[in-house]
Design a protein around this motif. Structure first.
Motif, mmCIF file in Angstrom:
data_model
loop_
_atom_site.group_PDB
_atom_site.id
_atom_site.type_symbol
_atom_site.label_atom_id
_atom_site.label_comp_id
_atom_site.label_asym_id
_atom_site.label_seq_id
_atom_site.Cartn_x
_atom_site.Cartn_y
_atom_site.Cartn_z
ATOM 1 N N PHE A 1 -14.252 -35.019 -26.147
ATOM 2 C CA PHE A 1 -13.333 -34.412 -27.109
ATOM 3 C C PHE A 1 -11.926 -34.942 -26.873
ATOM 4 O O PHE A 1 -11.340 -34.726 -25.816
ATOM 5 N N VAL A 2 -11.385 -35.624 -27.876
ATOM 6 C CA VAL A 2 -9.996 -36.082 -27.838
ATOM 7 C C VAL A 2 -9.087 -34.968 -28.360
ATOM 8 O O VAL A 2 -7.998 -34.741 -27.849
ATOM 9 N N SER A 3 -9.541 -34.273 -29.393
ATOM 10 C CA SER A 3 -8.886 -33.056 -29.882
ATOM 11 C C SER A 3 -9.965 -32.148 -30.440
ATOM 12 O O SER A 3 -10.903 -32.608 -31.093
ATOM 13 N N SER A 4 -9.839 -30.846 -30.167
ATOM 14 C CA SER A 4 -10.906 -29.922 -30.541
ATOM 15 C C SER A 4 -10.455 -28.490 -30.343
ATOM 16 O O SER A 4 -9.502 -28.211 -29.606
ATOM 17 N N THR A 5 -11.161 -27.546 -30.997
ATOM 18 C CA THR A 5 -10.981 -26.116 -30.739
ATOM 19 C C THR A 5 -12.315 -25.460 -30.423
ATOM 20 O O THR A 5 -12.453 -24.246 -30.537
ATOM 21 N N LEU A 6 -13.308 -26.239 -30.011
ATOM 22 C CA LEU A 6 -14.650 -25.687 -29.816
ATOM 23 C C LEU A 6 -14.667 -24.625 -28.718
ATOM 24 O O LEU A 6 -15.153 -23.518 -28.916
ATOM 25 N N SER B 1 1.504 -19.970 -34.840
ATOM 26 C CA SER B 1 1.912 -21.098 -34.014
ATOM 27 C C SER B 1 0.883 -21.414 -32.947
ATOM 28 O O SER B 1 0.970 -22.436 -32.279
ATOM 29 N N ASP B 2 -0.088 -20.496 -32.753
ATOM 30 C CA ASP B 2 -1.131 -20.690 -31.759
ATOM 31 C C ASP B 2 -2.475 -20.436 -32.426
ATOM 32 O O ASP B 2 -2.812 -19.314 -32.749
ATOM 33 N N PHE B 3 -3.231 -21.527 -32.669
ATOM 34 C CA PHE B 3 -4.530 -21.339 -33.301
ATOM 35 C C PHE B 3 -5.633 -21.826 -32.370
ATOM 36 O O PHE B 3 -6.674 -22.314 -32.787
ATOM 37 N N SER B 4 -5.426 -21.652 -31.057
ATOM 38 C CA SER B 4 -6.392 -22.140 -30.088
ATOM 39 C C SER B 4 -7.745 -21.477 -30.236
ATOM 40 O O SER B 4 -8.767 -22.030 -29.854
ATOM 41 N N ASN B 5 -7.769 -20.249 -30.815
ATOM 42 C CA ASN B 5 -9.048 -19.554 -30.994
ATOM 43 C C ASN B 5 -9.537 -19.648 -32.439
ATOM 44 O O ASN B 5 -10.536 -19.033 -32.790
ATOM 45 N N PHE B 6 -8.806 -20.382 -33.266
ATOM 46 C CA PHE B 6 -9.217 -20.517 -34.674
ATOM 47 C C PHE B 6 -10.354 -21.515 -34.760
ATOM 48 O O PHE B 6 -10.275 -22.618 -34.234
ATOM 49 N N ASP B 7 -11.437 -21.119 -35.425
ATOM 50 C CA ASP B 7 -12.665 -21.930 -35.454
ATOM 51 C C ASP B 7 -12.669 -22.812 -36.695
ATOM 52 O O ASP B 7 -12.795 -22.321 -37.810
ATOM 53 N N PHE B 8 -12.524 -24.116 -36.481
ATOM 54 C CA PHE B 8 -12.584 -25.063 -37.597
ATOM 55 C C PHE B 8 -13.989 -25.546 -37.832
ATOM 56 O O PHE B 8 -14.195 -26.380 -38.679
#
Length: 262
Positions: free
Chosen positions: A155-160, A255-262
């Motif tokens: 993962f280079v970028s992810s919110t999994l 400003s913080d979407f670390s728990n937002f599931d894309f």
């Protein structure tokens, strides 16, 4: 002479008892081996065959054209979509205008994983985009395909699991056997120049790169959709519209979407 694989597909206009048996017997009498048979939609049947020559297959096509109630629709060296159609009993939907765009729905995840795994097995540079709404199974399918292809995913970028925005790789992470996974939304909204330098560096590696949300990814970068070798669309159902309005509104509010599931 070395035998060669062929894909034969025919449409059934009226299915009568013994039709498949007659065709199988014909192939057997002509010394053509049947590797696999399956229906590939409601009225078509596909076969993977092993034959001595193209001339032999052309002869078979001429004979099949004389059989009532069927029409030969394809006779060719098997493509990936042909093999998967016989294996799974359905054809992958392909966009009529954009030939590199393939469409799946959630109940076809097995077919999607198989298709993507076959792409990942091929060496060299590939850029693959994956479109889909939140929680439809995009990342999970990518990871499962990597496992099937015996590739390591990175993962280079992810919110999994948690917000991931990589700025550098370890020396052993530059392997050509890796699958580099980029979340286009995360990279656009929560990255800095170091992250983008890493992405540009990864893009030059002759390995597979998979970008989730490619339409967002190309908006503010030097890359375009024409740079993608394949685009995969995954929906919950065939009529679902893939739109980023809801996702972008949620992102703009927080400003913080670390728990937002894309």
């Amino acid at each position: 002479m070395e035998k060669k694989e062929w894909y034969l597909e025919y449409e059934i206009h009226k299915n009568r008892p013994g039709l498949l048996g007659d065709i199988s017997s014909l192939l057997g009498m002509l010394s053509v081996n049947i590797i696999a048979i399956n229906g590939v939609n409601d009225s078509r049947r596909g076969m993977l065959l092993l034959s001595d020559s193209k001339e032999q297959m052309e002869q078979i096509q001429e004979i099949l054209n004389t059989i009532e109630n069927i029409t030969v629709t394809k006779l060719r060296e098997p493509k990936l979509r042909d093999r998967l159609a016989v294996r799974h009993g359905r054809y992958i939907e392909r966009d009529a205008d954009e030939k590199n765009t393939f469409r799946f729905v959630r109940d076809e995840l097995g077919l999607l994983v198989d298709f993507l795994a076959e792409l990942l097995k091929k060496d060299g540079h590939k850029l693959i985009g994956v479109r889909g709404m939140p929680r439809v199974g995009k990342t999970e399918s990518i990871v499962a395909s990597s496992v099937c292809a015996n590739k390591r995913w990175l993962f280079v970028s992810s919110t999994l699991l948690k917000q991931t925005v990589r700025k550098k790789l370890a020396s052993d992470e530059y392997s050509l056997n890796n699958v580099f996974i980029i979340d286009g939304i995360v990279s656009i909204k929560r990255s800095d120049e170091q992250h983008w330098q890493l992405i540009r560096e990864i893009m030059r590696i002759p390995a597979t790169k998979i970008v989730e949300h490619p339409d967002i990814f190309v908006r503010q970068t030097e890359y375009t959709l024409e740079d993608f070798d394949y685009i995969i669309e995954l929906r919950s159902d065939p009529d679902e519209e893939i739109t980023y309005d809801l996702i972008e509104k949620e992102m703009d509010k927080s400003s913080d979407f670390s728990n937002f599931d894309f």
